[in-house]
Design a protein around this motif. Structure first.
Motif, PDB file in Angstrom:
ATOM      1  N   ILE A  43       1.762   3.707  -5.493  1.00 30.52           N
ATOM      2  CA  ILE A  43       2.903   4.610  -5.581  1.00 30.52           C
ATOM      3  C   ILE A  43       2.425   6.028  -5.292  1.00 30.52           C
ATOM      4  O   ILE A  43       1.788   6.659  -6.138  1.00 30.52           O
ATOM      5  N   PRO A  44       2.716   6.564  -4.107  1.00 31.07           N
ATOM      6  CA  PRO A  44       2.270   7.921  -3.796  1.00 31.07           C
ATOM      7  C   PRO A  44       3.260   8.963  -4.310  1.00 31.07           C
ATOM      8  O   PRO A  44       4.479   8.792  -4.203  1.00 31.07           O
ATOM      9  N   ALA A  45       2.732  10.035  -4.866  1.00 30.53           N
ATOM     10  CA  ALA A  45       3.570  11.170  -5.233  1.00 30.53           C
ATOM     11  C   ALA A  45       4.003  11.912  -3.965  1.00 30.53           C
ATOM     12  O   ALA A  45       3.387  11.764  -2.901  1.00 30.53           O
ATOM     13  N   VAL A  46       5.050  12.720  -4.098  1.00 33.11           N
ATOM     14  CA  VAL A  46       5.518  13.515  -2.956  1.00 33.11           C
ATOM     15  C   VAL A  46       5.576  15.003  -3.283  1.00 33.11           C
ATOM     16  O   VAL A  46       5.674  15.829  -2.378  1.00 33.11           O
ATOM     17  N   ALA A  47       5.537  15.360  -4.571  1.00 33.28           N
ATOM     18  CA  ALA A  47       5.615  16.758  -4.985  1.00 33.28           C
ATOM     19  C   ALA A  47       5.093  16.890  -6.409  1.00 33.28           C
ATOM     20  O   ALA A  47       4.959  15.897  -7.134  1.00 33.28           O
ATOM     21  N   ARG A  48       4.817  18.117  -6.808  1.00 31.99           N
ATOM     22  CA  ARG A  48       4.326  18.366  -8.160  1.00 31.99           C
ATOM     23  C   ARG A  48       5.253  17.770  -9.210  1.00 31.99           C
ATOM     24  O   ARG A  48       4.804  17.271 -10.253  1.00 31.99           O
ATOM     25  N   GLY A  72      20.237  -0.464   3.366  1.00 33.58           N
ATOM     26  CA  GLY A  72      19.994  -1.234   2.160  1.00 33.58           C
ATOM     27  C   GLY A  72      18.740  -0.747   1.449  1.00 33.58           C
ATOM     28  O   GLY A  72      17.939  -0.005   2.009  1.00 33.58           O
ATOM     29  N   ARG A  73      18.577  -1.175   0.199  1.00 37.80           N
ATOM     30  CA  ARG A  73      17.398  -0.769  -0.568  1.00 37.80           C
ATOM     31  C   ARG A  73      16.228  -1.691  -0.279  1.00 37.80           C
ATOM     32  O   ARG A  73      16.296  -2.887  -0.504  1.00 37.80           O
ATOM     33  N   ASN A  74      15.161  -1.117   0.197  1.00 39.55           N
ATOM     34  CA  ASN A  74      13.943  -1.885   0.361  1.00 39.55           C
ATOM     35  C   ASN A  74      13.255  -2.027  -0.998  1.00 39.55           C
ATOM     36  O   ASN A  74      13.518  -1.273  -1.930  1.00 39.55           O
ATOM     37  N   SER A  75      12.352  -2.993  -1.102  1.00 40.38           N
ATOM     38  CA  SER A  75      11.693  -3.291  -2.378  1.00 40.38           C
ATOM     39  C   SER A  75      10.354  -3.962  -2.097  1.00 40.38           C
ATOM     40  O   SER A  75      10.188  -4.633  -1.062  1.00 40.38           O
ATOM     41  N   PRO A  76       9.385  -3.806  -2.989  1.00 37.80           N
ATOM     42  CA  PRO A  76       8.128  -4.548  -2.818  1.00 37.80           C
ATOM     43  C   PRO A  76       8.333  -6.058  -2.790  1.00 37.80           C
ATOM     44  O   PRO A  76       7.470  -6.791  -2.291  1.00 37.80           O
ATOM     45  N   LEU A  77       9.475  -6.539  -3.306  1.00 41.04           N
ATOM     46  CA  LEU A  77       9.743  -7.974  -3.298  1.00 41.04           C
ATOM     47  C   LEU A  77       9.929  -8.516  -1.884  1.00 41.04           C
ATOM     48  O   LEU A  77       9.889  -9.732  -1.673  1.00 41.04           O
ATOM     49  N   ASP A 133       7.202   1.026   1.938  1.00 35.56           N
ATOM     50  CA  ASP A 133       7.812   2.359   1.855  1.00 35.56           C
ATOM     51  C   ASP A 133       9.127   2.297   1.084  1.00 35.56           C
ATOM     52  O   ASP A 133      10.013   3.114   1.279  1.00 35.56           O
ATOM     53  N   ALA A 134       9.268   1.294   0.220  1.00 36.27           N
ATOM     54  CA  ALA A 134      10.484   1.155  -0.577  1.00 36.27           C
ATOM     55  C   ALA A 134      10.727   2.440  -1.385  1.00 36.27           C
ATOM     56  O   ALA A 134       9.782   3.067  -1.850  1.00 36.27           O
ATOM     57  N   PRO A 135      12.012   2.834  -1.488  1.00 37.63           N
ATOM     58  CA  PRO A 135      13.238   2.113  -1.097  1.00 37.63           C
ATOM     59  C   PRO A 135      13.636   2.302   0.357  1.00 37.63           C
ATOM     60  O   PRO A 135      14.705   1.842   0.770  1.00 37.63           O
ATOM     61  N   ASP A 136      12.783   2.973   1.158  1.00 37.03           N
ATOM     62  CA  ASP A 136      13.122   3.268   2.551  1.00 37.03           C
ATOM     63  C   ASP A 136      12.611   2.185   3.499  1.00 37.03           C
ATOM     64  O   ASP A 136      11.934   1.250   3.096  1.00 37.03           O
ATOM     65  N   ILE A 137      12.937   2.354   4.777  1.00 38.45           N
ATOM     66  CA  ILE A 137      12.553   1.457   5.874  1.00 38.45           C
ATOM     67  C   ILE A 137      12.760  -0.012   5.494  1.00 38.45           C
ATOM     68  O   ILE A 137      11.808  -0.821   5.501  1.00 38.45           O
ATOM     69  N   PRO A 138      13.993  -0.413   5.176  1.00 38.81           N
ATOM     70  CA  PRO A 138      14.237  -1.813   4.826  1.00 38.81           C
ATOM     71  C   PRO A 138      14.014  -2.742   6.013  1.00 38.81           C
ATOM     72  O   PRO A 138      14.241  -2.349   7.155  1.00 38.81           O
ATOM     73  N   PRO A 139      13.571  -3.961   5.764  1.00 35.12           N
ATOM     74  CA  PRO A 139      13.399  -4.919   6.859  1.00 35.12           C
ATOM     75  C   PRO A 139      14.743  -5.354   7.426  1.00 35.12           C
ATOM     76  O   PRO A 139      15.795  -5.097   6.843  1.00 35.12           O
ATOM     77  N   THR A 162       0.801  -1.221   0.000  1.00 40.85           N
ATOM     78  CA  THR A 162       0.000   0.000   0.000  1.00 40.85           C
ATOM     79  C   THR A 162       0.833   1.269   0.000  1.00 40.85           C
ATOM     80  O   THR A 162       0.272   2.375  -0.031  1.00 40.85           O
ATOM     81  N   HIS A 163       2.174   1.130  -0.007  1.00 43.72           N
ATOM     82  CA  HIS A 163       3.016   2.338   0.011  1.00 43.72           C
ATOM     83  C   HIS A 163       4.405   1.997  -0.501  1.00 43.72           C
ATOM     84  O   HIS A 163       5.198   1.368   0.208  1.00 43.72           O
ATOM     85  N   CYS A 164       4.704   2.413  -1.717  1.00 46.43           N
ATOM     86  CA  CYS A 164       6.001   2.118  -2.330  1.00 46.43           C
ATOM     87  C   CYS A 164       6.371   3.233  -3.294  1.00 46.43           C
ATOM     88  O   CYS A 164       5.603   3.543  -4.203  1.00 46.43           O
ATOM     89  N   HIS A 165       7.555   3.826  -3.101  1.00 45.67           N
ATOM     90  CA  HIS A 165       8.013   4.905  -3.975  1.00 45.67           C
ATOM     91  C   HIS A 165       8.844   4.311  -5.117  1.00 45.67           C
ATOM     92  O   HIS A 165      10.060   4.506  -5.206  1.00 45.67           O
TER      93      HIS A 165
END
Length: 270
Positions: free
Chosen positions: A35-40, A219-224, A206-212, A5-8
């Motif tokens: 994929i949420p936008a963050v800015a215009r 490291g790079r987080n991913s929906p995978l 919240d990829a690529p942030d907050i990696p498990p 529900t949240h992946c950049h």
């Protein structure tokens, strides 16, 4: 079928393999990536990703950490984009008191509030749910939400108290849990995930942030990583992972009903 529900996915960290990651996620049964936008500046990028991949959808909004680099006119542009396109939510919007201390920088906090309230108005007018950034600002966000009759939404990366969680639930919101929950030392958030009713939780990366924990900080987080994150939640709640998958996905579809077509399409392909 799982839903992130949240992946950049538009972030630069995915420039080398963005399309491959989306395709691999589909093969792993991840039927929806929001994929949420963050800015215009990245409205068009997230819209393009939603058009290119059958398991991707987008939300449109201006993130609180980007308000200083944004213009008030961007709010008018956002309203027009929402009217002309078909986002599943308004987001990522909210408040952030972690990077900005309200006492040290009141001007930035005032600007965050201006953008947040205006975007809540857009969400109410368009009858769309919201995807909320709530870091260290939960009480102020709840105060504003009580003033608006919104179509619910998601409190992304939730790490507040059980009482605060219940207030979001009462307002029709789901709570996003992801990589932070996987750290053995994250006792507070793990206890919260275990204690909350499953019907209140949605999964996210919240990829690529907050990696498990198994990826490691930095490291790079991913929906995978989502299937293993689901497994952690199953262990915390002492249930079968299939139950976590079914219920959290149903929760996501309830709060973000426009993503239902994504999962139908992916099921057909698989």
């Amino acid at each position: 079928m799982l839903i992130d529900t949240h992946c950049h996915l538009d972030a630069a960290e995915f420039d080398a393999d963005r399309d491959a990651v989306a395709g691999q996620a589909m093969q792993k049964g991840i039927c929806g990536i929001v994929i949420p936008a963050v800015a215009r500046d990245n409205f068009d990028d997230v819209i393009a990703l939603g058009a290119r991949h059958q398991n991707c959808a987008y939300a449109l909004g201006i993130h609180p950490m980007y308000v200083d680099a944004s213009r008030l006119e961007d709010l008018e542009i956002l309203a027009q984009y929402v009217q002309d396109h078909d986002p599943v939510a308004i987001g990522e919007i909210g408040l952030d008191y972690f990077l900005t201390n309200p006492r040290a920088n009141p001007d930035n906090i005032e600007r965050q509030h201006t953008f947040f309230v205006e975007q809540l108005g857009i969400a109410r007018h368009s009858r769309l749910p919201v995807i909320l950034h709530v870091r260290n600002a939960i009480d102020d966000i709840l105060k504003q939400l009580r003033k608006y009759k919104l179509a619910g939404g998601i409190a992304h990366a939730f790490n507040g108290s059980f009482q605060q969680a219940q207030q979001f639930i009462d307002l029709g919101f789901k709570l996003g849990f992801g990589g932070a929950m996987t750290y053995s030392r994250a006792l507070k958030i793990r206890e919260l995930a275990a204690k909350l009713p499953m019907e209140a939780i949605v999964l996210e990366t919240d990829a690529p942030d907050i990696p498990p924990e198994w990826v490691g900080r930095g490291g790079r987080n991913s929906p995978l990583e989502l299937p293993e994150i689901a497994q952690v939640l199953a262990e915390l709640k002492q249930v079968n992972v299939s139950q976590v998958v079914d219920i959290t996905s149903a929760n996501a579809l309830k709060v973000l009903p426009k993503i239902a077509d994504l999962c139908t399409s992916v099921k057909v392909l698989l």
